[in-house]
Write an enzyme that holds these catalytic residues in place. Structure first.
Site, mmCIF file in Angstrom:
data_model
loop_
_atom_site.group_PDB
_atom_site.id
_atom_site.type_symbol
_atom_site.label_atom_id
_atom_site.label_comp_id
_atom_site.label_asym_id
_atom_site.label_seq_id
_atom_site.Cartn_x
_atom_site.Cartn_y
_atom_site.Cartn_z
ATOM 1 N N LYS A 12 -50.241 -8.906 23.281
ATOM 2 C CA LYS A 12 -50.004 -10.106 23.942
ATOM 3 C C LYS A 12 -50.216 -10.279 25.502
ATOM 4 C CE LYS A 12 -46.122 -10.531 20.451
ATOM 5 N NZ LYS A 12 -44.739 -10.762 20.387
ATOM 6 N N ARG A 94 -45.976 -0.566 12.619
ATOM 7 C CA ARG A 94 -44.642 -1.208 13.017
ATOM 8 C C ARG A 94 -43.814 -0.048 13.592
ATOM 9 N NH1 ARG A 94 -43.601 -6.798 12.806
ATOM 10 N NH2 ARG A 94 -41.442 -6.253 11.758
ATOM 11 N N THR A 100 -38.319 -5.593 17.707
ATOM 12 C CA THR A 100 -38.710 -6.965 18.160
ATOM 13 C C THR A 100 -37.881 -6.895 19.680
ATOM 14 O OG1 THR A 100 -38.507 -7.931 16.076
ATOM 15 C CG2 THR A 100 -38.558 -9.424 17.952
ATOM 16 N N ARG A 111 -42.849 -0.785 22.549
ATOM 17 C CA ARG A 111 -41.888 -1.727 23.133
ATOM 18 C C ARG A 111 -40.854 -0.886 23.828
ATOM 19 N NH1 ARG A 111 -41.822 -5.722 18.002
ATOM 20 N NH2 ARG A 111 -43.121 -6.985 18.443
ATOM 21 N N HIS A 135 -47.901 -7.648 18.891
ATOM 22 C CA HIS A 135 -47.497 -8.297 17.526
ATOM 23 C C HIS A 135 -48.115 -7.228 16.548
ATOM 24 C CE1 HIS A 135 -47.405 -10.693 13.890
ATOM 25 N NE2 HIS A 135 -48.685 -10.174 13.651
HETATM 26 P P1 ADP Z 1 -41.714 -9.343 15.359
HETATM 27 O O1 ADP Z 1 -42.545 -9.542 16.456
HETATM 28 O O2 ADP Z 1 -40.891 -7.704 15.813
HETATM 29 O O3 ADP Z 1 -42.443 -9.101 14.049
HETATM 30 P P2 ADP Z 1 -40.424 -11.672 14.752
HETATM 31 O O4 ADP Z 1 -41.383 -12.098 13.799
HETATM 32 O O5 ADP Z 1 -39.082 -12.023 14.314
HETATM 33 O O6 ADP Z 1 -40.606 -10.136 15.362
HETATM 34 O O7 ADP Z 1 -40.845 -12.669 15.899
HETATM 35 C C1 ADP Z 1 -41.917 -13.005 16.257
HETATM 36 C C2 ADP Z 1 -41.816 -13.240 17.883
HETATM 37 O O8 ADP Z 1 -41.224 -14.335 18.017
HETATM 38 C C3 ADP Z 1 -41.446 -11.913 18.810
HETATM 39 O O9 ADP Z 1 -42.262 -10.765 18.821
HETATM 40 C C4 ADP Z 1 -41.112 -12.536 19.871
HETATM 41 O O10 ADP Z 1 -42.237 -12.763 20.791
HETATM 42 C C5 ADP Z 1 -40.581 -14.006 19.423
HETATM 43 N N1 ADP Z 1 -39.203 -13.878 19.303
HETATM 44 C C6 ADP Z 1 -38.534 -13.420 18.132
HETATM 45 N N2 ADP Z 1 -37.060 -13.733 18.545
HETATM 46 C C7 ADP Z 1 -36.694 -14.113 19.543
HETATM 47 C C8 ADP Z 1 -35.853 -14.585 20.482
HETATM 48 N N3 ADP Z 1 -34.504 -14.614 19.972
HETATM 49 N N4 ADP Z 1 -35.946 -15.321 21.505
HETATM 50 C C9 ADP Z 1 -37.304 -15.402 21.937
HETATM 51 N N5 ADP Z 1 -38.466 -15.030 21.327
HETATM 52 C C10 ADP Z 1 -38.179 -14.321 20.287
#
Ligand code: ADP
Length: 169
Positions: A12, A94, A100, A111, A135
């Site tokens: 990212k 992962r 996240t 992270r 991601h």
């Molecule tokens: P991951 O990236 O760990 O798979 P998610 O699919 O739930 O997590 O979320 C995708 C992306 O959206 C996150 O990596 C983050 O960049 C953003 N995101 C998720 N939850 C939040 C939040 N509560 N506030 C702001 N951005 C968020």
């Protein structure tokens, strides 16, 4: 069943902007995973919405402001997209990436080692993007769809992994 899987990883804007490309990519290679596709891209908002909502169901799972924040944040810098392949790569990547929310991500994960923001801090400000470096596809279904969205077949080099015969004449 072969157990060989492919997964999408996207570095990212905070990874690219902080010059962490090599550092992060090298972690995957050191773990023995194979990079079979890699490119720098700056996707459109529509493309990112396909990625986060069409496939990832971010808006459906969370809410509109989060989808908007995630897509806008992804336009801040060019991104580096990778396809990583090897034994049970989806879960393993992962695990290397961590949870996240960077504040909750374990030390030793990407992270957890390179970021620290919390949901609370980001939610308390209108100005801060939720940076969490990478991601990675969540499961096999998401990985299949995401790889198709981000890469064409001729950008992937699965069959070109070196074998003994690569180095003999
Ligand atoms: P991951 O990236 O760990 O798979 P998610 O699919 O739930 O997590 O979320 C995708 C992306 O959206 C996150 O990596 C983050 O960049 C953003 N995101 C998720 N939850 C939040 C939040 N509560 N506030 C702001 N951005 C968020």
């Amino acid at each position: 069943m072969s157990h060989i899987e492919q997964t999408l990883v996207v570095l990212k804007p905070d990874s690219v902007g902080r010059s962490l490309i090599w550092e992060i990519v090298s972690r995957f290679e050191r773990a023995g995973l194979h990079i079979i596709g890699m490119k720098m891209v700056r996707p459109s908002m529509d493309f990112l919405k396909d990625h986060y909502e069409g496939i990832g169901k971010l808006w459906t799972r969370k809410w509109d402001a989060i989808l908007e924040n995630a897509c806008e944040m992804m336009r801040k810098m060019p991104l580096v997209a990778l396809v990583i392949e090897w034994v049970e790569a989806i879960d393993y990547v992962r695990k290397m990436v961590g949870t996240t929310e960077p504040k909750a991500a374990a030390p030793g994960t990407i992270r957890g080692d390179y970021a620290h923001l919390s949901y609370g801090y980001v939610d308390s400000s209108d100005d801060i993007y939720f940076f969490n470096l990478v991601h990675a596809s969540a499961d096999a279904d998401e990985a299949g769809q995401e790889i198709k969205l981000w890469f064409t077949e001729d950008e992937l080099f699965s069959e070109d992994k070196p074998t003994h015969s690569t180095f003999t004449r």
